[in-house]
Scaffold this motif. Sequence first.
Motif, mmCIF file in Angstrom:
data_model
loop_
_atom_site.group_PDB
_atom_site.id
_atom_site.type_symbol
_atom_site.label_atom_id
_atom_site.label_comp_id
_atom_site.label_asym_id
_atom_site.label_seq_id
_atom_site.Cartn_x
_atom_site.Cartn_y
_atom_site.Cartn_z
ATOM 1 N N ASP A 107 -42.301 17.758 40.573
ATOM 2 C CA ASP A 107 -43.386 17.511 39.789
ATOM 3 C C ASP A 107 -42.872 16.788 38.260
ATOM 4 O O ASP A 107 -41.730 17.354 37.766
ATOM 5 C CB ASP A 107 -43.942 18.835 39.284
ATOM 6 N N SER A 108 -43.326 16.020 37.744
ATOM 7 C CA SER A 108 -42.833 15.363 36.504
ATOM 8 C C SER A 108 -42.964 16.514 35.649
ATOM 9 O O SER A 108 -43.955 17.149 35.558
ATOM 10 C CB SER A 108 -43.898 14.124 36.152
ATOM 11 N N GLY A 109 -42.210 16.163 34.473
ATOM 12 C CA GLY A 109 -42.106 17.397 33.620
ATOM 13 C C GLY A 109 -41.223 18.531 33.773
ATOM 14 O O GLY A 109 -41.655 19.674 33.121
ATOM 15 N N THR A 110 -41.056 18.697 35.010
ATOM 16 C CA THR A 110 -40.047 20.059 35.362
ATOM 17 C C THR A 110 -38.748 19.641 35.737
ATOM 18 O O THR A 110 -38.473 18.680 36.453
ATOM 19 C CB THR A 110 -40.644 20.778 36.581
ATOM 20 N N VAL B 41 -35.891 3.519 38.322
ATOM 21 C CA VAL B 41 -36.444 3.752 37.095
ATOM 22 C C VAL B 41 -37.756 4.624 37.138
ATOM 23 O O VAL B 41 -38.379 4.498 38.264
ATOM 24 C CB VAL B 41 -36.887 2.366 36.124
ATOM 25 N N CYS B 42 -37.512 5.681 36.382
ATOM 26 C CA CYS B 42 -38.459 6.699 36.523
ATOM 27 C C CYS B 42 -39.806 6.204 36.030
ATOM 28 O O CYS B 42 -39.935 5.666 34.758
ATOM 29 C CB CYS B 42 -38.148 8.096 36.003
ATOM 30 N N ARG B 43 -40.868 6.348 36.768
ATOM 31 C CA ARG B 43 -42.276 6.045 36.336
ATOM 32 C C ARG B 43 -43.275 7.050 36.550
ATOM 33 O O ARG B 43 -44.279 6.953 36.561
ATOM 34 C CB ARG B 43 -42.622 4.730 37.013
ATOM 35 N N ALA B 44 -42.829 8.378 36.445
ATOM 36 C CA ALA B 44 -43.759 9.422 36.438
ATOM 37 C C ALA B 44 -44.271 9.725 34.949
ATOM 38 O O ALA B 44 -43.564 9.353 33.939
ATOM 39 C CB ALA B 44 -42.975 10.564 37.041
ATOM 40 N N GLU B 45 -44.922 10.850 34.781
ATOM 41 C CA GLU B 45 -45.740 11.050 33.508
ATOM 42 C C GLU B 45 -45.011 11.246 32.282
ATOM 43 O O GLU B 45 -45.397 10.504 31.109
ATOM 44 C CB GLU B 45 -46.802 12.302 33.860
ATOM 45 N N ALA B 46 -44.037 11.892 32.293
ATOM 46 C CA ALA B 46 -43.020 12.384 31.109
ATOM 47 C C ALA B 46 -42.559 11.085 30.734
ATOM 48 O O ALA B 46 -42.252 10.810 29.384
ATOM 49 C CB ALA B 46 -42.107 13.284 31.663
ATOM 50 N N CYS B 47 -42.059 10.257 31.401
ATOM 51 C CA CYS B 47 -41.308 8.847 31.180
ATOM 52 C C CYS B 47 -42.261 7.895 30.683
ATOM 53 O O CYS B 47 -42.268 7.180 29.910
ATOM 54 C CB CYS B 47 -40.661 8.402 32.412
ATOM 55 N N GLN B 48 -43.528 7.849 31.297
ATOM 56 C CA GLN B 48 -44.622 7.215 30.962
ATOM 57 C C GLN B 48 -45.030 7.529 29.451
ATOM 58 O O GLN B 48 -45.111 6.469 28.684
ATOM 59 C CB GLN B 48 -46.138 7.430 31.725
ATOM 60 N N TYR C 174 -40.106 8.471 41.083
ATOM 61 C CA TYR C 174 -41.094 9.709 40.373
ATOM 62 C C TYR C 174 -40.338 10.804 40.094
ATOM 63 O O TYR C 174 -40.106 11.683 41.057
ATOM 64 C CB TYR C 174 -42.417 9.814 41.401
ATOM 65 N N CYS C 175 -39.767 10.884 38.939
ATOM 66 C CA CYS C 175 -38.969 11.984 38.268
ATOM 67 C C CYS C 175 -37.516 12.380 38.850
ATOM 68 O O CYS C 175 -37.351 12.430 40.053
ATOM 69 C CB CYS C 175 -39.848 13.288 38.603
ATOM 70 N N LEU C 176 -36.765 12.244 37.884
ATOM 71 C CA LEU C 176 -35.341 12.608 37.987
ATOM 72 C C LEU C 176 -35.077 13.663 37.589
ATOM 73 O O LEU C 176 -33.622 14.223 37.600
ATOM 74 C CB LEU C 176 -34.445 11.607 37.512
ATOM 75 N N GLY C 177 -35.841 14.583 36.934
ATOM 76 C CA GLY C 177 -35.577 15.845 36.531
ATOM 77 C C GLY C 177 -34.922 15.804 34.955
ATOM 78 O O GLY C 177 -34.221 16.750 34.528
ATOM 79 N N LEU C 178 -35.215 14.668 34.472
ATOM 80 C CA LEU C 178 -34.572 14.398 32.935
ATOM 81 C C LEU C 178 -35.624 14.239 32.058
ATOM 82 O O LEU C 178 -35.703 13.390 31.167
ATOM 83 C CB LEU C 178 -33.843 13.158 33.334
ATOM 84 N N CYS C 179 -36.945 14.839 32.488
ATOM 85 C CA CYS C 179 -38.207 14.733 31.450
ATOM 86 C C CYS C 179 -38.106 14.901 30.248
ATOM 87 O O CYS C 179 -39.057 14.659 29.401
ATOM 88 C CB CYS C 179 -39.177 15.433 32.270
ATOM 89 N N ALA C 180 -37.045 15.767 29.689
ATOM 90 C CA ALA C 180 -37.016 16.011 28.439
ATOM 91 C C ALA C 180 -36.034 15.200 27.482
ATOM 92 O O ALA C 180 -36.076 14.967 26.163
ATOM 93 C CB ALA C 180 -36.543 17.367 28.003
ATOM 94 N N PRO D 247 -37.117 8.161 28.313
ATOM 95 C CA PRO D 247 -37.327 7.509 29.779
ATOM 96 C C PRO D 247 -35.868 7.715 30.612
ATOM 97 O O PRO D 247 -35.094 7.725 30.020
ATOM 98 C CB PRO D 247 -37.617 6.157 29.976
ATOM 99 N N ALA D 248 -35.902 7.968 31.801
ATOM 100 C CA ALA D 248 -34.688 8.167 32.564
ATOM 101 C C ALA D 248 -34.711 7.452 33.861
ATOM 102 O O ALA D 248 -35.648 6.445 34.289
ATOM 103 C CB ALA D 248 -34.752 9.483 33.460
ATOM 104 N N ALA D 249 -33.417 6.913 33.950
ATOM 105 C CA ALA D 249 -33.095 5.909 35.052
ATOM 106 C C ALA D 249 -31.626 6.382 35.777
ATOM 107 O O ALA D 249 -31.144 7.346 35.449
ATOM 108 C CB ALA D 249 -32.832 4.615 34.485
HETATM 109 S S1 FES Z 1 -40.711 11.976 34.634
HETATM 110 FE FE1 FES Z 1 -39.215 10.971 34.219
HETATM 111 S S2 FES Z 1 -37.474 11.967 34.685
HETATM 112 FE FE2 FES Z 1 -39.025 13.324 35.150
#
Ligand code: FES
Lengths: 523, 157
Positions: free
Chosen positions: A189-192, B81-88, B122-128, B131-133
């Motif tokens: 999940d994005s954000g986790t 390159v992460c393109r999931a929501e937190a990075c968006q 989609y998501c690298l777990g670096l969402c805080a 953007p992450a890559a």
């Molecule tokens: S959404 Fe980009 S690292 Fe989690």
Amino acid sequence: MTFKLFVPRDAAAIACGADGVGEACASEAKRHGLEATIVRNGSRGMLWLEPLLEIEEAGVRYAFGPCDAKTAAEIIAQLAQGTSVSQISHALALGPTEQIPFFEKQTRLTFARCGLTDPVSLEAYRAHGGYQGLAKALAIEPAEIVEEVTKSGLRGRGGAGFPTGTKWKTVHDCDGDQKYIVCNADEGDSGTFADRMLMEGDPFCLIEGMTIAGLAVGATRGYIYLRSEYPHAAVALDEAIAAAKAGGYLGRNICGSTYDFELEVRIGAGAYVCGEETSLLESLEGKRGLVRAKPPLPAHEGLFGKPTVVNNVLSLGAVPFILAEGAQAYADYGMGRSRGTMPIQLAGNIKHGGLFETAFGITLGELVNDIGGGTATGRPLKAVQVGGPLGAYFPQEYFDTPFDYEAFAARDGLIGHAGIVVFDDTADMARQARFAFHFCAAESCGKCTPCRIGAVRGRETLDKVIAGDKVDANLELVEDLCNTMKFGSLCALGGFTPYPVMSALTHFPEDFGRKRTLPVAAE
Amino acid sequence: MPEGTDWSEAETRAIVARHEDREGPLLPILHDVQHAFGCVPEKAVPIIADALNLSRAEVHGVVTFYHDFHREPAGRHTLKVCRAEACQAMGCERLVETAEARLGVACGETSADRRVTLETVYCLGLCATAPAAMLDQRVVGRLDADKLDALLKEAFE
Ligand code: FES
Ligand SMILES: Cc1cc2nc3c(=O)[nH]c(=O)nc-3n(C[C@H](O)[C@H](O)[C@H](O)COP(=O)(O)O)c2cc1C
Ligand code: SF4
């Protein structure tokens, strides 16, 4: 005197330059002739401050961050001049780590140890209360372990919130020569990132939780199914498993008992759907990650057809505390049917992003505004998505929602794995809805038509809406598609994609070129 | 991801032998094969299938199901390159556009000189710290235009 310095080895800290900070600390200390040990710890979870350098003095740890090699060198230089740690004056000096409000306000049960020590030191783990839960478990009957977990009220932290004790009891009650404990560490999940942080920052906690689960249900083998995007967690887990084996905590006759428990990490291969438990089991068996129809439940026929507990990292990670301190100590926290604490993850466009473990019941607004400090960009906040790519978008009008499974469900949302992603006013919710379909199309396992075809149709239809083409008719089509997906999909990938889509449409109709008909908060 | 080295039957067999007694050995085998050769070569499929008592179609099906496994070698470096929501929420799409323009390829493709493969993740777990890559195995957070520039330069060296 020897100074003790801490620089995290957490992937988020490393991604922001922690390795460089660690090296700078070592070389500068050497240059100044300072004796220093540098511990590569887990992260304290205040990720906007990473890389966070901590220096211990008289048992208190002082924080500096976010550091880079240059600022770390400046701080070391002051130490070298004989300035006491508490007196170092630097723009990045934050005072005692545990007095930083973001940290101080937490209730850390599962993450109690994360960030305190070298995460792969068995000695450090034991010195901080590690393996007391296992000792308790070894002293009681398996059925009593299950009872303890049931009484704690722990619900699955992977998303569905299913009572963990009930699941364990089912597997406990099954006959079988071979049973398995499978840890779901697919965290897609994005954000986790709480699973990742625990595995990197306190891997023994997960290992202990799985060992206790094995004792409870009579399983002698465990697998951690880890997503391939987490190479740092893989290293930490492998190191910790080796140390636990060497220390007699894994393998044959653990702690001199008659119990055996073998544990192994398996790496996934970049498929979001493999976080769904039956798809995960197929993948572990070496197959395509097609979702299985239920029944049979994995508890009855799981890995290789054997009774299997599948639990999330955080569910298993809560278990050592529950055993060590007692079910009631855990159940005392929380609200309603959501007992205990939740490691909540604040992410996206947020000023103070990170991991915040707290009892259920805190409101969304407190989390985002008071703890998180609002948006990172400083622009007005528009929406938050809670619970990953299958979670709903909530507007600020919903910020009074308490963090609780049922309260979120009542507002057509879900807490999922407790990730909160913040968006500022530049977000276009029609594009976010389109992305939800796009993601579903990209990650669908392909087994059922509503998901496989519906997601593609949904994306195409929203493209038309975004282009301003027959907006009303096309939005009606989107609503129909969502209904079909919601009720006709085998798993939550297809079944829950309507949550982000419909919530975006309901709360932000003007982004779709539709007039707002109801006040936002009306239900 | 290493550069595609020449496929070797002996090495493939050695990898299979290392894992075949484990429970569910196929994914660990495919990971190791890809690590050794930069992809899962067509020629490796029948060898793996034979050893595990599977049909070629089954092994094939597994290789194509997972995003991580490639049929052809990727470039010398892979930039995900992460393109999931937190990075968006932190503007990753603009960075993706920049990377695509600089490399002259779309996400999922390899630059003409085969130095860099650009991938969506989609998501690298670096969402805080978005953007992450990820450049090969190295994670990068708080990605901005300057950091992206440095990563691309490094990949082209
Ligand atoms: S959404 Fe980009 S690292 Fe989690
Ligand atoms: C598409 C999809 C993806 C999922 N991803 C995960 C995941 O990454 N991690 C996880 O623990 N559970 C995930 N789940 C939930 C699991 O199916 C399952 O409920 C969970 O592993 C059970 O463990 P728990 O009871 O400890 O939460 C996912 C479910 C679906 C439908
Ligand atoms: S809903 Fe989608 S992902 Fe789930 S089983 Fe059906 S096709 Fe597969």
